[in-house]
Motif scaffolding. Sequence first.
Motif, PDB file in Angstrom:
ATOM      1  N   ARG A 172      21.474  -2.464  13.366  1.00  0.00           N
ATOM      2  CA  ARG A 172      21.530  -0.999  13.427  1.00  0.00           C
ATOM      3  C   ARG A 172      21.140  -0.493  14.806  1.00  0.00           C
ATOM      4  O   ARG A 172      21.806   0.376  15.380  1.00  0.00           O
ATOM      5  N   GLY A 173      20.051  -1.019  15.341  1.00  0.00           N
ATOM      6  CA  GLY A 173      19.598  -0.587  16.655  1.00  0.00           C
ATOM      7  C   GLY A 173      20.610  -0.866  17.749  1.00  0.00           C
ATOM      8  O   GLY A 173      20.772  -0.066  18.675  1.00  0.00           O
ATOM      9  N   ALA A 174      21.293  -2.013  17.641  1.00  0.00           N
ATOM     10  CA  ALA A 174      22.314  -2.348  18.646  1.00  0.00           C
ATOM     11  C   ALA A 174      23.448  -1.332  18.621  1.00  0.00           C
ATOM     12  O   ALA A 174      23.909  -0.862  19.670  1.00  0.00           O
ATOM     13  N   ILE A 175      23.903  -0.985  17.428  1.00  0.00           N
ATOM     14  CA  ILE A 175      24.984  -0.002  17.304  1.00  0.00           C
ATOM     15  C   ILE A 175      24.533   1.355  17.830  1.00  0.00           C
ATOM     16  O   ILE A 175      25.248   2.011  18.601  1.00  0.00           O
ATOM     17  N   GLN A 176      23.331   1.782  17.425  1.00  0.00           N
ATOM     18  CA  GLN A 176      22.845   3.102  17.833  1.00  0.00           C
ATOM     19  C   GLN A 176      22.488   3.161  19.311  1.00  0.00           C
ATOM     20  O   GLN A 176      22.385   4.251  19.869  1.00  0.00           O
ATOM     21  N   GLY A 177      22.301   2.012  19.929  1.00  0.00           N
ATOM     22  CA  GLY A 177      22.038   1.997  21.356  1.00  0.00           C
ATOM     23  C   GLY A 177      23.301   1.949  22.195  1.00  0.00           C
ATOM     24  O   GLY A 177      23.479   2.734  23.134  1.00  0.00           O
ATOM     25  N   ILE A 178      24.192   1.044  21.846  1.00  0.00           N
ATOM     26  CA  ILE A 178      25.362   0.781  22.694  1.00  0.00           C
ATOM     27  C   ILE A 178      26.414   1.875  22.575  1.00  0.00           C
ATOM     28  O   ILE A 178      26.944   2.352  23.589  1.00  0.00           O
ATOM     29  N   ILE A 179      26.745   2.291  21.357  1.00  0.00           N
ATOM     30  CA  ILE A 179      27.836   3.259  21.177  1.00  0.00           C
ATOM     31  C   ILE A 179      27.529   4.598  21.848  1.00  0.00           C
ATOM     32  O   ILE A 179      28.335   5.099  22.650  1.00  0.00           O
ATOM     33  N   PRO A 180      26.378   5.250  21.591  1.00  0.00           N
ATOM     34  CA  PRO A 180      26.091   6.509  22.288  1.00  0.00           C
ATOM     35  C   PRO A 180      25.958   6.343  23.798  1.00  0.00           C
ATOM     36  O   PRO A 180      26.209   7.290  24.550  1.00  0.00           O
ATOM     37  N   PHE A 181      25.551   5.150  24.248  1.00  0.00           N
ATOM     38  CA  PHE A 181      25.470   4.900  25.690  1.00  0.00           C
ATOM     39  C   PHE A 181      26.821   5.148  26.347  1.00  0.00           C
ATOM     40  O   PHE A 181      26.929   5.860  27.357  1.00  0.00           O
ATOM     41  N   PHE A 182      27.862   4.586  25.764  1.00  0.00           N
ATOM     42  CA  PHE A 182      29.195   4.788  26.334  1.00  0.00           C
ATOM     43  C   PHE A 182      29.709   6.197  26.064  1.00  0.00           C
ATOM     44  O   PHE A 182      30.454   6.761  26.875  1.00  0.00           O
ATOM     45  N   LEU A 183      29.296   6.781  24.932  1.00  0.00           N
ATOM     46  CA  LEU A 183      29.732   8.148  24.627  1.00  0.00           C
ATOM     47  C   LEU A 183      29.298   9.122  25.717  1.00  0.00           C
ATOM     48  O   LEU A 183      30.045  10.024  26.091  1.00  0.00           O
ATOM     49  N   TYR A 184      28.087   8.921  26.260  1.00  0.00           N
ATOM     50  CA  TYR A 184      27.581   9.848  27.266  1.00  0.00           C
ATOM     51  C   TYR A 184      27.957   9.452  28.694  1.00  0.00           C
ATOM     52  O   TYR A 184      27.739  10.235  29.622  1.00  0.00           O
ATOM     53  N   LEU A 185      28.516   8.252  28.881  1.00  0.00           N
ATOM     54  CA  LEU A 185      28.999   7.862  30.210  1.00  0.00           C
ATOM     55  C   LEU A 185      30.478   8.178  30.411  1.00  0.00           C
ATOM     56  O   LEU A 185      30.899   8.581  31.499  1.00  0.00           O
ATOM     57  N   LEU A 186      31.267   8.012  29.358  1.00  0.00           N
ATOM     58  CA  LEU A 186      32.715   8.178  29.477  1.00  0.00           C
ATOM     59  C   LEU A 186      33.167   9.570  29.912  1.00  0.00           C
ATOM     60  O   LEU A 186      34.210   9.690  30.572  1.00  0.00           O
ATOM     61  N   PRO A 187      32.458  10.663  29.572  1.00  0.00           N
ATOM     62  CA  PRO A 187      32.918  11.984  30.011  1.00  0.00           C
ATOM     63  C   PRO A 187      33.097  12.129  31.514  1.00  0.00           C
ATOM     64  O   PRO A 187      33.827  13.016  31.966  1.00  0.00           O
ATOM     65  N   VAL A 188      32.456  11.276  32.300  1.00  0.00           N
ATOM     66  CA  VAL A 188      32.689  11.299  33.756  1.00  0.00           C
ATOM     67  C   VAL A 188      34.162  11.034  34.046  1.00  0.00           C
ATOM     68  O   VAL A 188      34.768  11.668  34.921  1.00  0.00           O
TER      69      VAL A 188
END
Length: 573
Positions: free
Chosen positions: A54-70
């Motif tokens: 669970r922690g891996a999913i909640q860490g990795i997915i939002p990480f890319f969610l907030y980087l991709l808008p660039v």
Amino acid sequence: MYSNHKAGFGKSFYIANIMEIFERLAWYGFFAVSSIYMTTPKSQGGVGFSDIERGAIQGIIPFFLYLLPVLTGALGDRIGYKKMFVISFVIMAPSYFLLGQVKDFWPFFIVLSFVALGAACFKPVVVGTIAHSTNDQNRGLGFGIFYTMVNVGGFLGPLIAGSMRAISWDAVFMMSAAWILLNFVPVLFFYKNPPSLKKQSDKSLKETINEAQSVLGNGRFALVLFVSIVLLMCAGVEWLTYPKAFLAIVLWLISNVVWNLFAKESASCWWQEKVKVSNAKFAIYLAILTGFWTVYNQLFYTVPLFIRDFVDTKDLVQFLSLFGQGAVDFFAFVDEEKISAAIVTLFNDIKMSNAIEFETLRLEWVHLKVNVPTNELANLVTELRLIADNTNELNSTQIQNYTAHLLAYRQVNPEYLINLDFAAIVLLQIFVSLLCQRFKSIYVLIAGLIIIAAAFIFLIGSQNNMVGWVITVVILLIALGEMLTSPKSQEYVASIAPKEQAALYMGYYFVSMALGFLCAGFLSGWSYANLALGMNKPELMWLLFAAIAGVTSIALWCFNLYSKNVAAEPVMN
């Protein structure tokens, strides 16, 4: 700045706000219950992931969610906002639905990645629409309305999701998909690209990367960070142990120090250059702010699980009963058929002389939204064992009586309690912001972090009386900390950014959020699995997060002193 000479906001502004509400309803409808869903056993409708997964999913997915808008923001400028909205909805609607259909780790991870991709396409163009629809005179009001809509969606989403999961977990994801499908109506029939969008020059991917280098650092700096983060992610998904991952990161950093000795200040190939940090002060600030997002996100990652597993909210259920049985059934819904089935299963285990571990049984039954003390479970097992000695099965009257007895331990849905955060922000954010105008930003930022640390320390001190009002106070304290820190943290970025690059700097502010989500997910998974459940010492977990908040506040104080020493102008006004 975007030019807009109209006195009002224009139709696109209101359409964008409507779409933002629907998108937030979809996201927070899932996000608020994501920790509970992912750790609920498959037999009860969840996916049965471990806390580490669970922690891996909640860490990795939002990480890319907030980087991709660039990148997706630059793409939106090139192809138009309307097309980008459509693309995001085409991606998100089926992905939300499929999220409720996949039950294994990697399929779930992949589908949620597409949800994040769709959200990353949506985020920059909805904010861009607000920016293009406002001018210097009404921009503050326009963004104030927009962020109010964000929190309205955040408040209503968990409420609706809670009522949906009373039906089934599938209904939660179908509801999220339905919210996104509704967005096709305003975008296809009413939304138009802002006229000022046509006046903006197209920005290529290369130009976007060059801009990133001007704000953060060169390609070598990006490589150092990228490899370090990938190694950390490998530990998060259990491809490496954390000690091995940290050792690899240290070796990687040492090799880059050696590499730097032979590199050049400028070279034709980027990898031959020395590591360069373009704006060290900004990069340090983002790194420190990662600590805030790490501890704040525990409200969504760890607190719901802690409420489910360790908090007795019977006092809140009793309070709700003052408003009638309907209020109790809504906020503390229990599926009586599942309770009855659990009693029959326990009776059969006793009949087969299976060993009964009371704490294990308690943690199993909390998924049914009843938190039965172990001493009560011991009494129940004793009674069932006496019955089992005389008969092969329970009769319907006995099942009904035991079910009614267990309903006395029903609990309020964790997502409803977490929702107090959004309610507090909607009601109090403007007042808190006005109150804080008279104080320097540094003091407000530090105060917010200290309040969050105090919330976790309060939890530690209440271990022997972990009831509903305690967790309510904790959630409201965390909300207050967020109301102090989040707006001021963005205000500081605006104060240090060159005027011609204000929007660019604000875009890279989300790097701290991305890193915060990454650390929050990994720490939540590891600490909950090993400290809260493994050692049965959740107080150590909260001490860890309180320490991170405290260290972050000290780091901000030191950062401000350092900034004052190296710059003639005041740093935080």
